[in-house]
Structures are given as structure tokens and as C-alpha cells.
Design an enzyme around this catalytic site. Structure first.
Site, PDB file in Angstrom:
ATOM      1  N   TYR A 134       0.856  -1.201   0.059  1.00 30.23           N
ATOM      2  CA  TYR A 134      -0.171   0.018  -0.015  1.00 30.23           C
ATOM      3  C   TYR A 134       0.926   1.104   0.128  1.00 30.23           C
ATOM      4  CZ  TYR A 134      -3.046   3.855   1.249  1.00 30.23           C
ATOM      5  OH  TYR A 134      -3.449   5.079   1.185  1.00 30.23           O
TER       6      TYR A 134
ATOM      7  N   SER B 242      -2.653  14.469   5.321  1.00 30.96           N
ATOM      8  CA  SER B 242      -3.738  13.969   4.539  1.00 30.96           C
ATOM      9  C   SER B 242      -5.011  13.728   5.315  1.00 30.96           C
ATOM     10  CB  SER B 242      -3.191  12.426   4.344  1.00 30.96           C
ATOM     11  OG  SER B 242      -4.253  11.645   3.725  1.00 30.96           O
TER      12      SER B 242
ATOM     13  N   TYR C  35      -9.582  16.017   0.398  1.00 28.93           N
ATOM     14  CA  TYR C  35     -10.281  15.168  -0.606  1.00 28.93           C
ATOM     15  C   TYR C  35     -11.616  15.898  -0.403  1.00 28.93           C
ATOM     16  CZ  TYR C  35      -6.749  11.837  -1.575  1.00 28.93           C
ATOM     17  OH  TYR C  35      -5.648  11.037  -2.051  1.00 28.93           O
TER      18      TYR C  35
ATOM     19  N   THR D 257      -6.568  17.936  -3.386  1.00 26.75           N
ATOM     20  CA  THR D 257      -6.180  16.861  -4.505  1.00 26.75           C
ATOM     21  C   THR D 257      -7.299  16.777  -5.363  1.00 26.75           C
ATOM     22  OG1 THR D 257      -4.476  15.642  -2.918  1.00 26.75           O
ATOM     23  CG2 THR D 257      -5.659  14.484  -4.664  1.00 26.75           C
TER      24      THR D 257
ATOM     25  N   LYS E 282      -3.585  20.392  -6.034  1.00 28.66           N
ATOM     26  CA  LYS E 282      -2.470  19.510  -6.036  1.00 28.66           C
ATOM     27  C   LYS E 282      -2.993  18.501  -7.053  1.00 28.66           C
ATOM     28  CE  LYS E 282       0.041  16.098  -3.364  1.00 28.66           C
ATOM     29  NZ  LYS E 282      -0.207  14.954  -4.375  1.00 28.66           N
TER      30      LYS E 282
ATOM     31  N   HIS F 260       0.731  12.285  -8.687  1.00 24.55           N
ATOM     32  CA  HIS F 260       0.268  11.428  -7.638  1.00 24.55           C
ATOM     33  C   HIS F 260       1.321  10.466  -7.186  1.00 24.55           C
ATOM     34  CE1 HIS F 260      -3.515  11.569  -5.005  1.00 24.55           C
ATOM     35  NE2 HIS F 260      -2.828  10.403  -4.494  1.00 24.55           N
TER      36      HIS F 260
ATOM     37  N   ASP G 121       5.810  17.433  -6.710  1.00 26.70           N
ATOM     38  CA  ASP G 121       6.321  16.570  -6.184  1.00 26.70           C
ATOM     39  C   ASP G 121       6.208  15.235  -7.040  1.00 26.70           C
ATOM     40  OD1 ASP G 121       3.995  14.973  -6.502  1.00 26.70           O
ATOM     41  OD2 ASP G 121       2.989  15.585  -4.557  1.00 26.70           O
TER      42      ASP G 121
ATOM     43  N   GLY H  73       9.446  11.896  -7.493  1.00 22.79           N
ATOM     44  CA  GLY H  73      10.685  11.502  -7.774  1.00 22.79           C
ATOM     45  C   GLY H  73      11.995  11.772  -6.903  1.00 22.79           C
TER      46      GLY H  73
END
Length: 368
Positions: A38, A120, A143, A169, A242, A266, A297, A299
Site C-alpha cells: 500500500y 492527509s 479530498y 487533491t 494538487k 500522485h 512532487d 521522484g
């Protein structure tokens, strides 16, 4: 504000952990295979998740020699808050999957090194409890809920708890196709939940499983830019969109009243085969202009990655999986150490490239 010190604990981190990716093996062995799936899985075949890393590595730096280091600084300002360096913790759900203290350990680590943290909606600790522990600026990731009043309730709680921005988001109306989770048979353990949300059945994913009812993902209701504008009108906090990948969408978000943009795919966890975040960044920066803060965001594993993102117009970067590597391996100390590694590497890259100040970093530091 009481200072936070993790120095004694940091001293116990083995010298074999010298970079962010050195944490991965230590983290993996401390969580269950299902939880690891996850926390780290990517959508589909993981092509976008890997390209986020590869695209940054393909970019090359071109240093200027013999530059003065006078007035060197990594400090930035975002929405009236000064951050000592341009690295924030991205929102990551259900952090108790990685460590028993979950987000409370993460915010302790962030506070120790003065990094901003985005909490979050699906945190496994209440947003109020995280704020009570925080000694660093917090933003709240939102969200949008099916019922607007429920969305507004979350925003009011964040405002009351002292959060300084709302990060909406926009790229995940449903969960991504994460086959690794399927193969690991991941389900949330009974003691972990999205405690900031009312108890409901988990939202459906786009996974195709045996015995699934014939009702596909397109039946899912989704939010629109009108909903985004309505949200902006109902909060005093700056709203940041985002998950923006397209320049036109960035412009529409600004027209809806957003104060900033986070370029993101994401982490490759929602829709596979999207371009790498660093490749999306210049188009979004160009679309909104220099007055709008654009963050990125996806990597980030090295300080040189951060320098490259700043060179292409990002004001700051966010890190997701790296914070989880540190959290799972060593709790708050691991989170602080990951941030410390990246900040140190960024400072080294800035000095060695002849750009010792944030305002001296531009595209000319990249080799064409």
C-alpha cells in the site's frame, strides 16, 4: 515554542544509511508485505512512478565556477510563511501502517528540522492531535467530499486547529489501479482508519476483481472547477490545487481562486503512463506566470533533484515515499534524518553549481 531535539536518537542511525534510498531495505523489513504494497505501490506497471525518478536523473547540471557564497540561503516564503528550505512533507495516508505512532512521529520529525508538513485527509491520527504536537507549519490536504457540508466541516476543523493552507487533491476521484495491492491482498487493519472522516464503506477502487458487481468506475461522482471555486469562497486560508498536470487546468485553478499549484502525478499511484512530474513542471509554470507559486512532487530522491526542480520554476518540492522510508525504519528520527539528508545535499548542490541562493537558481544551471 519549545524546541524539538532528536540528536541523541539520530546518533543511533547506522552509518550505512547515507542517502534517502539507503532507508528502503530497513523500512521494508519493518512493515508487513501488505502494508509495504500500500505505502509504496504504483499504478499499473509503475512506469510513471519510475519515470519520475529517471527523468530527474536524465537532467544534467552545468555549474558556474568561482561564485561568491555571500548571503547564501535556502529560505523561501510561501503564503506569508517563511520556510528555512524548500522541502515539505507531502500528504501520505494511513501512516500508522508504517509506524505505530503514525503521523505523530512524522510531525515530530518535521518539527525537529523545521520542515512544513501537509496532513492527509486520510491520516490515521486526528488533524487536531497532529496540530497539537506540531512545532512547524502545517497545511491540510483535502479530498472533496460528496456532500459540500462535509467538505466544509473538514476545512473549518483545519482552520480552527491552526493549519495555514488547504491543499485540494484534484487528480484522484478514484483510487488508482494498484495491482501490487491486489496481489498482496491489502486491507486496512482493524486498528487503523481515516479517523478524520465519518465511518463509511471504503470508496471503490478501479480494480477489476472476481465477483465484482457490474458497476464501473465511471459511475463515481466527481468534483469540478465550480466546486473548487465554491470551496475557495468559503475559507480564509489559501487554497492550493494538487495534482495539476496540464497548463490549461492550472490556469483554470487560478481563475477559480487558488493561490498556488502543485504539479504532481500522485507519485504515479493513480494513472500510469503520465509524463514525469519534472517534465510537466515547465508547462504549468509558463501557464500561470511567475507570480503564482508552483510546487512539485514526484521522484525527489536527491538534493540535486530539488535543484533541478527549482531551476525549472518550482518554488519548493514535496516528498512522499522518502518520508515513509524514514518513518518505517526509525520513526520520528528517520523522518528528520531524511529531511536533513536532502537539505544538506541541496546546499551542497547549490554551492557546487555556483548558485548559493534560491533567487540565483534558474534554467541556466541545467545543461541543454
Amino acid at each position: 515554542m519549545t524546541s524539538v531535539s532528536l540528536l541523541p536518537t539520530l546518533a543511533t542511525i547506522p552509518p550505512t544509511i547515507a542517502s534517502v534510498t539507503d532507508y528502503i531495505d530497513y523500512a521494508r523489513e519493518r512493515v508487513t508485505p501488505a502494508a509495504w504494497a500500500y505505502l509504496t505501490a504504483a499504478a499499473g506497471d509503475g512506469l510513471t512512478a519510475q519515470d519520475n525518478i529517471d527523468a530527474l536523473q536524465r537532467l544534467k547540471l552545468l555549474p558556474n565556477a568561482l561564485q561568491s557564497s555571500a548571503n547564501a540561503s535556502t529560505a523561501i516564503e510561501l503564503f506569508g510563511t517563511v520556510f528555512p528550505y524548500p522541502i515539505l512533507l507531502a500528504p501520505v495516508a494511513y501512516q500508522k501502517l508504517a509506524h505505530p505512532d503514525g503521523e505523530l512521529a512524522t510531525v515530530l520529525g518535521a518539527s525537529a528540522v523545521r520542515a512544513g508538513m501537509v496532513v492527509s485527509t486520510q491520516a490515521s491520527v486526528s488533524l487536531e492531535d497532529i496540530a497539537a504536537r506540531a512545532q512547524t507549519p502545517l497545511w491540510f490536504q483535502l479530498y472533496m467530499q460528496p456532500v459540500f457540508e462535509d467538505t466544509l466541516t473538514l476545512v473549518r476543523r483545519a482552520e480552527s486547529a491552526g493549519y495555514r493552507a488547504i491543499v485540494v487533491t484534484v487528480d484522484a476521484p478514484i483510487s488508482g489501479l494498484r495491482n501490487e495491492e491486489q496481489r498482496a491482498a491489502f486491507v486496512l487493519p482493524p486498528h487503523i482508519a481515516a479517523v478524520n472522516l465519518p465511518p463509511t464503506a471504503r470508496a471503490g477502487t478501479a480494480q477489476a476483481v472476481a465477483g465484482q458487481a457490474l458497476a464501473g468506475p465511471l459511475c463515481t461522482p466527481t468534483s469540478t472547477f465550480d466546486d473548487l471555486a465554491r470551496l475557495v469562497a468559503h475559507t480564509r486560508l489559501p487554497v492550493v490545487a494538487k495534482g495539476i498536470a496540464h497548463g490549461a487546468d492550472a490556469r483554470r485553478a487560478i481563475d477559480a481562486g487558488c493561490a498556488g499549484i502543485i504539479v504532481s502525478n500522485h507519485g504515479g499511484r493513480v494513472l500510469d503512463t503520465l509524463p514525469a512530474a519534472i517534465d510537466l513542471l515547465p508547462g504549468v509554470v509558463q501557464a500561470v506566470g511567475p507570480q503564482v507559486p508552483v510546487l512539485m512532487d514526484g521522484g525527489i530522491r536527491r538534493g540535486t533533484d530539488i535543484l533541478k526542480a527549482l531551476a525549472l520554476g518550482a518554488r519548493a518540492v514535496l516528498i512522499g515515499r522518502p518520508q515513509i522510508y524514514g518513518l518505517a525504519a526509525a520513526g520520528a528520527a528517520g523522518v528528520a534524518h531524511v529531511l536533513h539528508i536532502l537539505r544538506t545535499e541541496l546546499e551542497m548542490a547549490m554551492l557546487l553549481s555556483g548558485r548559493p541562493r534560491i533567487d540565483a537558481i534558474d534554467a541556466s544551471v541545467l545543461w541543454a
